[in-house]
Design an enzyme around this catalytic site. Sequence first.
Site, PDB file in Angstrom:
ATOM      1  N   THR A 105      -8.696  10.240   1.261  1.00 29.67           N
ATOM      2  CA  THR A 105      -9.195  11.409   0.515  1.00 29.67           C
ATOM      3  C   THR A 105     -10.604  11.799   0.978  1.00 29.67           C
ATOM      4  O   THR A 105     -11.050  12.913   0.743  1.00 29.67           O
ATOM      5  CB  THR A 105      -9.241  11.131  -0.998  1.00 29.67           C
ATOM      6  N   SER A 134       0.847  -1.192   0.000  1.00 25.92           N
ATOM      7  CA  SER A 134       0.000   0.000   0.000  1.00 25.92           C
ATOM      8  C   SER A 134       0.878   1.236   0.000  1.00 25.92           C
ATOM      9  O   SER A 134       2.099   1.137   0.112  1.00 25.92           O
ATOM     10  CB  SER A 134      -0.957  -0.012   1.192  1.00 25.92           C
ATOM     11  N   GLU A 178     -11.210   3.696  -6.139  1.00 27.06           N
ATOM     12  CA  GLU A 178     -10.350   4.702  -6.761  1.00 27.06           C
ATOM     13  C   GLU A 178     -10.526   4.566  -8.269  1.00 27.06           C
ATOM     14  O   GLU A 178     -10.339   3.483  -8.824  1.00 27.06           O
ATOM     15  CB  GLU A 178      -8.893   4.464  -6.355  1.00 27.06           C
ATOM     16  N   GLY A 199       1.834   3.078  -2.355  1.00 32.76           N
ATOM     17  CA  GLY A 199       2.810   3.149  -3.442  1.00 32.76           C
ATOM     18  C   GLY A 199       4.088   2.365  -3.205  1.00 32.76           C
ATOM     19  O   GLY A 199       5.034   2.457  -3.999  1.00 32.76           O
TER      20      GLY A 199
HETATM   21  N1  LIG Z   1      -1.470   2.616 -14.038  1.00 31.15           N
HETATM   22  C1  LIG Z   1      -1.261   3.831 -13.528  1.00 31.15           C
HETATM   23  N2  LIG Z   1      -1.028   4.898 -14.345  1.00 31.15           N
HETATM   24  C2  LIG Z   1      -0.808   6.132 -13.815  1.00 31.15           C
HETATM   25  N3  LIG Z   1      -0.784   6.401 -12.491  1.00 31.15           N
HETATM   26  C3  LIG Z   1      -1.007   5.387 -11.646  1.00 31.15           C
HETATM   27  C4  LIG Z   1      -1.267   4.054 -12.107  1.00 31.15           C
HETATM   28  N4  LIG Z   1      -1.445   3.252 -11.048  1.00 31.15           N
HETATM   29  C5  LIG Z   1      -1.309   4.029  -9.965  1.00 31.15           C
HETATM   30  N5  LIG Z   1      -1.058   5.323 -10.306  1.00 31.15           N
HETATM   31  C6  LIG Z   1      -0.882   6.457  -9.382  1.00 31.15           C
HETATM   32  O1  LIG Z   1      -0.330   5.967  -8.163  1.00 31.15           O
HETATM   33  C7  LIG Z   1      -1.269   6.120  -7.081  1.00 31.15           C
HETATM   34  C8  LIG Z   1      -1.184   4.915  -6.154  1.00 31.15           C
HETATM   35  O2  LIG Z   1      -1.463   3.729  -6.859  1.00 31.15           O
HETATM   36  P1  LIG Z   1      -2.390   2.580  -6.268  1.00 31.15           P
HETATM   37  O3  LIG Z   1      -2.489   1.503  -7.283  1.00 31.15           O
HETATM   38  O4  LIG Z   1      -3.660   3.186  -5.795  1.00 31.15           O
HETATM   39  O5  LIG Z   1      -1.503   2.067  -5.075  1.00 31.15           O
HETATM   40  P2  LIG Z   1      -1.741   1.978  -3.519  1.00 31.15           P
HETATM   41  O6  LIG Z   1      -2.464   0.673  -3.335  1.00 31.15           O
HETATM   42  O7  LIG Z   1      -0.385   1.936  -2.958  1.00 31.15           O
HETATM   43  O8  LIG Z   1      -2.605   3.144  -3.134  1.00 31.15           O
HETATM   44  C9  LIG Z   1      -2.622   6.274  -7.772  1.00 31.15           C
HETATM   45  O9  LIG Z   1      -3.551   6.955  -6.954  1.00 31.15           O
HETATM   46  C10 LIG Z   1      -2.223   7.058  -9.008  1.00 31.15           C
HETATM   47  O10 LIG Z   1      -2.001   8.423  -8.704  1.00 31.15           O
HETATM   48 MG   LIG Z   2      -4.542   3.558  -4.001  1.00 27.81          MG
END
Ligand SMILES: Nc1ncnc2c1ncn2[C@@H]1O[C@H](COP(=O)(O)OP(=O)(O)O)[C@@H](O)[C@H]1O
Ligand SMILES: [Mg+2]
Length: 406
Positions: free
Chosen positions: A298, A163, A277, A165
């Site tokens: 958020t 999680s 999301e 990022g």
């Molecule tokens: N495929 C993608 N293309 C562009 N930006 C992305 C992508 N996947 C994630 N992001 C960016 O990274 C953020 C975190 O990714 P996410 O998959 O939600 O991970 P986490 O589970 O860590 O929150 C997203 O809110 C978005 O801003």
């Molecule tokens: Mg996320």
Amino acid sequence: MKVRDCVRSPMLEGSAKVLLLGSGELGKEIAIEAQRLGAEVIAVDRYDWAPAMHVAHRRYVVDMMNPRAVKSVVRRENPDAVIPEIEAISTDALEELEAEGYFVVPNARAVKIAMNRLELRRFAAADLGLPTTKFAFAENPEEAFEACEKVGYPCLIKPEMSSSGHGHIRLDSSSRDAAARAYAYAVSHSRGRSKRVIVEEFVDLALEFTVIAYRYPEGDRVATEVCEPIEQWRYGEYHYIESWQPPKSDPAVLSRAVEIGRRVAEGLGGTGIYASEVFLTKDGRVLFSEVAPRSHDTGLVTLVTQELSEFAVHARTALGLPVPRPRVVSPGASMAIYTDLGDVWSPGVCGLQEVLRIPGVDVRIFGKPWAYPGRRMAVLLARGSSVDDALEKVRRAAKLISFRPA
Ligand SMILES: Nc1ncnc2c1ncn2[C@@H]1O[C@H](COP(=O)(O)OP(=O)(O)O)[C@@H](O)[C@H]1O
Ligand SMILES: [Mg+2]
């Protein structure tokens, strides 16, 4: 889960008990809402004096990835609802507890699917047929390279479970070596011992939505409602920075986002809250990204925008109470405040004399006992005459906040 008509006094026989697994800033707001409804609140986390512990009747410090520890606390407390507030919890323990008759909000299967990027994609793309970014899975360096080639460049490699990022890495061009290195990096940041990763098309984002949907018992069925989407912007970071409501996007785009939120909540079922999301790409696509089967950071903005905040919704669904769809009653904005202090105990969140002089601005200080660089310590909230007015206020206020070591 039981539908409730009466609430008895906390700390006495027959009280309505909720137990939070994870006691961060979101859990703190859920705990406050549950207390307002007369419930007894138990806060659990891996460190002492986590935010929700300050407003709970009792607290436990345990390793929530340890199934025996989780089961032991839940069985001892025998709560009416177990609220997983973070992702890093033993899902085996949750499944076992659910089988014993405990109410896990919204349900153990949803928690398990949502924390696993591979299972979640299978559910959202294959089972529900929702639009997502292009993706492929891999379990070794060679497969990772093939997955990148299939998805195209730029692409993003993410561990199966993580999680905030953690372990995300972007690849801009075709290279067998770079793909192998990215794979190793992602796997080394995975929660648990998984060797699997997802490779996603990296999309050019115009905006991100958080779509809060929730389910509550309504007569002999379970109703699903969807709140007005929250819009958010991360300035290229993985963590949330700004969010606002009501949304400013085109109604046709918003209704696609709402539909995604509704279908995810109905597909995962149970009783509780889901925060999907959703991406809006610069080329106009509306894509499901992931879902949290819980309140969302958020969504802190809903404390100043909605009739019922997402935390009030969460608490009511956990307690078996009705939840009419909350209206947005004021434009508002939020901004998360991260500290740059090193390992510091009892950090000072400063600048409040100036910040709180701005009409319509409020702050939630989480009360975390120590700071580390990049740790979220507070959130600024503002109401305004418009979303832009509210955003201007939180941005102005954010410049006035500083951190002081003890
Ligand atoms: N495929 C993608 N293309 C562009 N930006 C992305 C992508 N996947 C994630 N992001 C960016 O990274 C953020 C975190 O990714 P996410 O998959 O939600 O991970 P986490 O589970 O860590 O929150 C997203 O809110 C978005 O801003
Ligand atoms: Mg996320």
